[in-house]
Design a protein around this motif. Sequence first.
Motif, PDB file in Angstrom:
ATOM      1  N   TYR A 118     -65.470  -0.585   4.051  1.00  0.00           N
ATOM      2  CA  TYR A 118     -64.506   0.536   4.050  1.00  0.00           C
ATOM      3  C   TYR A 118     -63.156  -0.043   4.458  1.00  0.00           C
ATOM      4  O   TYR A 118     -63.036  -0.600   5.554  1.00  0.00           O
ATOM      5  CB  TYR A 118     -64.954   1.618   5.032  1.00  0.00           C
ATOM      6  N   TYR A 178     -55.642   5.836  14.086  1.00  0.00           N
ATOM      7  CA  TYR A 178     -54.240   5.977  13.620  1.00  0.00           C
ATOM      8  C   TYR A 178     -53.346   6.094  14.846  1.00  0.00           C
ATOM      9  O   TYR A 178     -53.084   7.195  15.350  1.00  0.00           O
ATOM     10  CB  TYR A 178     -54.094   7.188  12.692  1.00  0.00           C
ATOM     11  N   VAL A 196     -50.786   2.349  -0.026  1.00  0.00           N
ATOM     12  CA  VAL A 196     -51.399   3.049   1.134  1.00  0.00           C
ATOM     13  C   VAL A 196     -52.602   3.824   0.610  1.00  0.00           C
ATOM     14  O   VAL A 196     -52.590   4.368  -0.497  1.00  0.00           O
ATOM     15  CB  VAL A 196     -50.360   4.025   1.751  1.00  0.00           C
ATOM     16  N   GLY A 197     -53.702   3.839   1.369  1.00  0.00           N
ATOM     17  CA  GLY A 197     -54.890   4.595   0.928  1.00  0.00           C
ATOM     18  C   GLY A 197     -56.128   3.931   1.481  1.00  0.00           C
ATOM     19  O   GLY A 197     -56.048   2.958   2.245  1.00  0.00           O
ATOM     20  N   ASP A 198     -57.301   4.483   1.115  1.00  0.00           N
ATOM     21  CA  ASP A 198     -58.533   3.828   1.617  1.00  0.00           C
ATOM     22  C   ASP A 198     -59.503   3.697   0.452  1.00  0.00           C
ATOM     23  O   ASP A 198     -59.322   4.301  -0.610  1.00  0.00           O
ATOM     24  CB  ASP A 198     -59.142   4.661   2.757  1.00  0.00           C
ATOM     25  N   VAL A 231     -58.926   0.508   4.873  1.00  0.00           N
ATOM     26  CA  VAL A 231     -57.764   1.423   4.876  1.00  0.00           C
ATOM     27  C   VAL A 231     -56.530   0.535   4.805  1.00  0.00           C
ATOM     28  O   VAL A 231     -56.414  -0.427   5.589  1.00  0.00           O
ATOM     29  CB  VAL A 231     -57.727   2.274   6.180  1.00  0.00           C
ATOM     30  N   SER A 232     -55.660   0.835   3.815  1.00  0.00           N
ATOM     31  CA  SER A 232     -54.474  -0.029   3.680  1.00  0.00           C
ATOM     32  C   SER A 232     -53.233   0.744   4.080  1.00  0.00           C
ATOM     33  O   SER A 232     -53.098   1.933   3.743  1.00  0.00           O
ATOM     34  CB  SER A 232     -54.327  -0.453   2.223  1.00  0.00           C
ATOM     35  N   ASP A 256     -72.980   6.178   6.538  1.00  0.00           N
ATOM     36  CA  ASP A 256     -72.001   5.419   7.327  1.00  0.00           C
ATOM     37  C   ASP A 256     -71.094   6.370   8.095  1.00  0.00           C
ATOM     38  O   ASP A 256     -70.712   7.424   7.574  1.00  0.00           O
ATOM     39  CB  ASP A 256     -71.144   4.591   6.336  1.00  0.00           C
ATOM     40  N   GLY A 267     -46.053   5.056   1.300  1.00  0.00           N
ATOM     41  CA  GLY A 267     -46.410   6.461   1.087  1.00  0.00           C
ATOM     42  C   GLY A 267     -47.210   6.991   2.268  1.00  0.00           C
ATOM     43  O   GLY A 267     -47.519   6.265   3.218  1.00  0.00           O
ATOM     44  N   LEU A 268     -47.506   8.277   2.204  1.00  0.00           N
ATOM     45  CA  LEU A 268     -48.317   8.895   3.276  1.00  0.00           C
ATOM     46  C   LEU A 268     -49.770   8.858   2.829  1.00  0.00           C
ATOM     47  O   LEU A 268     -50.079   8.886   1.635  1.00  0.00           O
ATOM     48  CB  LEU A 268     -47.844  10.346   3.504  1.00  0.00           C
ATOM     49  N   PHE A 269     -50.677   8.851   3.820  1.00  0.00           N
ATOM     50  CA  PHE A 269     -52.111   8.722   3.522  1.00  0.00           C
ATOM     51  C   PHE A 269     -52.688  10.129   3.426  1.00  0.00           C
ATOM     52  O   PHE A 269     -52.728  10.860   4.433  1.00  0.00           O
ATOM     53  CB  PHE A 269     -52.787   7.935   4.651  1.00  0.00           C
ATOM     54  N   ARG A 285     -70.118   9.606   5.652  1.00  0.00           N
ATOM     55  CA  ARG A 285     -70.399   9.375   4.225  1.00  0.00           C
ATOM     56  C   ARG A 285     -71.859   9.743   3.962  1.00  0.00           C
ATOM     57  O   ARG A 285     -72.746   9.170   4.587  1.00  0.00           O
ATOM     58  CB  ARG A 285     -70.171   7.883   3.925  1.00  0.00           C
ATOM     59  N   TYR A 293     -63.891   2.600  -0.442  1.00  0.00           N
ATOM     60  CA  TYR A 293     -65.237   2.213   0.060  1.00  0.00           C
ATOM     61  C   TYR A 293     -66.011   1.679  -1.126  1.00  0.00           C
ATOM     62  O   TYR A 293     -66.040   2.297  -2.195  1.00  0.00           O
ATOM     63  CB  TYR A 293     -65.955   3.436   0.658  1.00  0.00           C
ATOM     64  N   ILE A 324     -49.412   6.221   8.335  1.00  0.00           N
ATOM     65  CA  ILE A 324     -50.272   5.250   9.041  1.00  0.00           C
ATOM     66  C   ILE A 324     -49.425   4.390   9.976  1.00  0.00           C
ATOM     67  O   ILE A 324     -49.710   4.264  11.161  1.00  0.00           O
ATOM     68  CB  ILE A 324     -51.027   4.360   8.028  1.00  0.00           C
TER      69      ILE A 324
END
Lengths: 369, 418, 440, 175
Positions: free
Chosen positions: A316, D78, A299-301, A318-319, D72, D40-42, D89, A303, D29
Amino acid sequence: MLQTQELQVNIGPQHPSTHGVFRMLVTVDGETVVDLKPVFGYLHRNHEQIAEANSYLQNMPYTDRLDYFNSMANNHAYAMAVERLAGIEVPERAEYIRVLMVELTRILNHASAVGFMINDMGAWQTPLAFGMREREKILDLFEMASGARLMCNYFRFGGVVRDLPPEFIPNLRELLRALPAYIDELERLLRDNEILLQRAIGIGILPPEVALSYGVSGPVLRGSGIPYDVRKAEPYSVYDRFDFDVPVGKVGDVYDRFLVRIEEMRQSKRIIEQVLEQLPDAKGGHINPKARQNVRPPVGDAYARIESPKGELGFYLVSDGSTRPYRYKVRAPSFINLTPLADMCRGYKVADIVVILGSIDIVMGEVDR
Amino acid sequence: MTASPFEIEIPRGRVIEVQRDDTRVRRGGGLLRGMAVVWKHWKESFKLNRSYSQIHGTFTIEYPEERPRIPEAYRNMPILLYDDETGHELCTSCFQCERICPPQVIHMTQAKDPATGKPVPAVAEFIIEYDACMSCGFCAEVCPFDAIKMDHEFELSTDDHTQLTVHKEQLLRPISYYAKIAPTMWAEVRESALKKLQGNIRRRPDVIGLAPQLTEKIAARRAELAAQAAQAAAAAPVAPAAAPAPAEGRKLTPEEKAAKLAAIRAAKAAQAGESATPAEAAPATPSPTPAGEAAPPADKAAKLAAIRAANAAKKAAAGEAPATPPAAPDASAAETTPSAAPPSDKAARLAAIRAANAAKKAAAGEAPATPPATPAGGTAADAPADAPPAAPPSDKAARLAAIRAANAAKKQQSGDGS
Amino acid sequence: MYDMLAALINGALGWGWPEWALNLLSYILIVTIVLVVAPLQMLFFTYYERRVIARMQDRVGPNRVGPEGIWQPIADGVKMFTKEDIVPQAADRIVHFLAPCVVVAPTVLMFAVVPWGPGMVPVDLPTGLLFFFAISSISAVGLMMAGWASNNKFSLLGAMRAVAQMVSYEIPAVLSLIAIVMIVGSLSINEIIAYQTGLIISNRDLPGIPDLGLGWFVFTPVGFVAFIAFFIAALAEGERTPFDIPEADSEIVAGYMTEYSGMKFGLFYLAQYVLNFLLCAITAIIFFGGWQGPGVGWLYAQGITPDNPNGNGLFNVLAGVLGVFYFLLKTYIFFFVMVWLRGAFPRLRIDQLMDFGWKFLIPLTLANLFSAALWVAFTRWGPAEGMLITVGWSPVLRWLAAFVVTLAINLGVYLWLTRVYAASQAERRRAELEELSAAA
Amino acid sequence: MPEMTPAELRARLAEALPAALVEAEPLAITPPPAHGPQPGLFNPPDPVVRPDQLVAAALFVRDTLGYAYLSDIAVVDYLHAGCFELVYRFYHPSGGPGIVLRVRVPRDEPVVPSLTPHWPAANFHEREAFDLFGIEFAGHPYLRRIYMWDEFEGFPMRKDFPRQGDKYLGGESEG
């Protein structure tokens, strides 16, 4: 005073020089442009929604179709994003092969971008024919390596799908002998051409601070005088091992962007030569053997951005821990480079709009996604 | 022009400004220079230019007459391969390509063994929608059996849209064709592909898994072989060359010579129909064609099965390398999965259990028309040689065979336990 | 041409033809020749252009229809005939129908005064050149009709631009020719051609020169500048690159031809190519001596000519053939240059085109007129006309003085004018930027 | 090449604009699966800014920190956590890695102040976000759909947008 009435003119979506299905609603007062509103969406296929329904590997062939001129560059950005997300590292030789392929697409893209722009100015396809000939040679090289000329689908997570075939390097060396001759000839044909100077100097001016605030990138930004190149600003892959220069314009008009693109072709040739010198031998492996292709990142993102021939191309991701990306966003350079189009065209003649659009060099596959 | 508002130092490179020199008064010199370039191109264009290092000369290819050179890695539309020696398709319908295909254009159904209804490692119906396929090459990459490869044929335009939903018949190409268009890529995967093919062939009953266009040919061939074997059986034992493979006149490799011999002997044994003496039933030939006998009556098959079981057990004991597994001829009725690899200990225990209850069943005198299903051949895992319960020949012989199989298995297990 | 034909017809059939029958028959013959030659030239030119421009771009050009693509123009023609001829509903039908005719008719009419060979000119008008340019401006009316009748915003805009361009480039074209007419002293095209005999220097200026038919005007400074100016104006007149604004304009896709399809579009196409042929022909005639070439003059002198009635007819034919060969060779070379420009240059914007025409070409041609006058003064005027400086000079010295003076003037004007023009362009651009930034 | 880690950025923002930062709790998520390992948590390290303080934070980033290049604006829906997250960004024109500001808005009333008056670059990003996610950008000069035609109902990239065809694609019979 002679009372003139403004005229609404539609340039596009079917138009010889809008590089794809792109419409500009132009309000014209006599000859000069008063206002211009770009209209997109004719080629919108919701690429990001498709990507969320595919697994990570299945998205790779779809990224070829974003900017269909530089499929290798799109693959590179996407592969880097997923590798950063899933923590896959790439062997040396694969990194060099990737840089080699992206620099070849840069040459191919600039050769045809310059050709299309001059073609919009009215030169009956001659510079374009010369550009297309070089492009054909490069596409043959892509076909040898990846199997397809345009939709290469050559990159995998952790490297490339297949090592360079034996006849690739000799042909590439031969091509490198032709490139400087082609670029010099293109300059001889067009650089001092009085008609081109009249059509290009002082047209579509984008001052540096305006360019920066519009967030344009690539040759458009460098044409306005800001030496910002992602390969130098945030070196990724193995770009920190090559020395090459960043060409920059002075005034930020169509002529500057034209010269910047021609100079960038030379720099790309320099990079390719250095890649060929430092290319590790085949023992290094063209792909990371441990990298499983059906990736299931934590889990995470993440770029990742590269300097694609059109500008800064970013992915970009996000998983949510599954095999499908939860969110997949593409930061397309052509799409953002179109933001200042209205300001650049205001006050110029209608015939200049097409030239300015040509100098920005957009591809609708990337703009509309 | 204001100096660049940011002082930016570029690592390993300089910021170079393009020389515009647009203040110089130009008097048509640039125009003439441009014309000189175009003149040179016109003058040079009467020569052909096929090399990459030349920028002059005509580079057009007169397409239909003059073909562009297609590199080996070129990929257009997927095709299925079949081995032209044995006529068997490489595809075992493991659905990997259907899962990976991004536009989901591959649709296939697994073949069923007509008699037992169990799935067989062969594909019954294989459809690719050529109009939606984007030739990304993923199916060729993920196929574990190298059964689907990318073709070099790109003249596929047709005015009939239904032709673009391509069925298995049009998809199949011989391996020789693929070896011709992609020699090095095929050479890399050749051994493993053919080995897997052999493994799969053994699991395919009768004509399942044959390339359709070859099916009639091979069936006819087999009928002809059977006729020859039957007619020549009374004559000298050495039957005429019942070459297992349809490829006639091919120099026989030693392995095939043994196979031919075994085929003849088995045919003779079956034809003579004597009691189930534990005659040495040589292991069937590796080739798939059954040893010539037509559909044998139930008891003959059972006797064969018993012989084979005994032999398999013996083989297992000898721990013979799995290279040429003693593939029992796939008698249409009994479905046996002879052990190929030396059974691991777990497999040995399984064999013992099965042998025990086989003996029990034989003792119960039940005439099992169809022996209990052995573990489906689906997975390529090699089931241990289980002693098929003999049909009700004299129960003593069956019990004898069962016991012998059990202790052979135990000896084997202790043998490779070290 | 008429007298030769009359003699031919009389000779061949032997009866005493009445005067009017001779007249009618020969003119019918002339008209058919012209009406056959015009479309043939057009067909050849379309093929010639596509092959040459292809060669310039390292490709091959049409080579499928017939051996080396020779029947390609025929195929195009058939396509034009078979294409459906759509007339927009809101268009003014009659004017829409007449427009192509008004464009094509004058273009073909211009053939009347074009001499193909010695003595071979359909109509030997004393004011041939004037007729030529007067007729060519009628087709501008046809363009306007086409634009207006199509009732389409773009074609109207395109037509206005096309007419503005043709009219505004008529002036430098005519001005540059006046310089030559001043030197020759007559408007008759035959006279202009006859003037250009001799070797490099026309023997009309220097009597002693052997007559090799090479005394072309382009070798004199006046003639050279006039040639450059006229050729550029001809490009604009024929809507060739870099002045093909109406044809492939970026925002008016096909200019006045937008609403035309089928054979009407074909007619516009025919008119355009025939006009290009004629402009190349007139350039060849005036500056490169038309059918003049080594041998033609001598051959023609032997044949039946007005001042040598009992010459041998065969020589006429020979002179004619050689003359036509030279004439067509020069015309095709000029069309090659036109295609060459098309392959090498981008297109000028409409206002830049007007700027260039008015602020550069016209001053240049006016200065050229001045130097032409000086040329005539030096070479021909004596004390009677007030030229006292060159009294008693030998013709060679007078020719040399004329050459030097005109060369100096023309070169000086050219250099000065380019600087002034560049300055004016920069000034214009600066003003535009200022007004732009003021507006932003 | 200026370099700034998220923590450093969070500190600078905290002392410059105390009210701006929001202590963001990690997001789940996707709904927790019935069985099997819990993903896991994000919990991204980047500072999360309160929507109404966004413009102030962005101007701070541009003027004091010098990160003037807005590259960007990504929007992530979510659905399970019930919020949209906008990822801004920024990059420094003289190079170096960029910095990220995040804004979370509830799904039912997604209103975010627009950056377009200060950054023309944000124009198309925000129009795309409005077109695909339906996020209202207060103060945007020309907030209309950029890809879809104006009469299109629904926001295609939202997670609850019907994937199997809607009234345009022959999904339900009505409409």
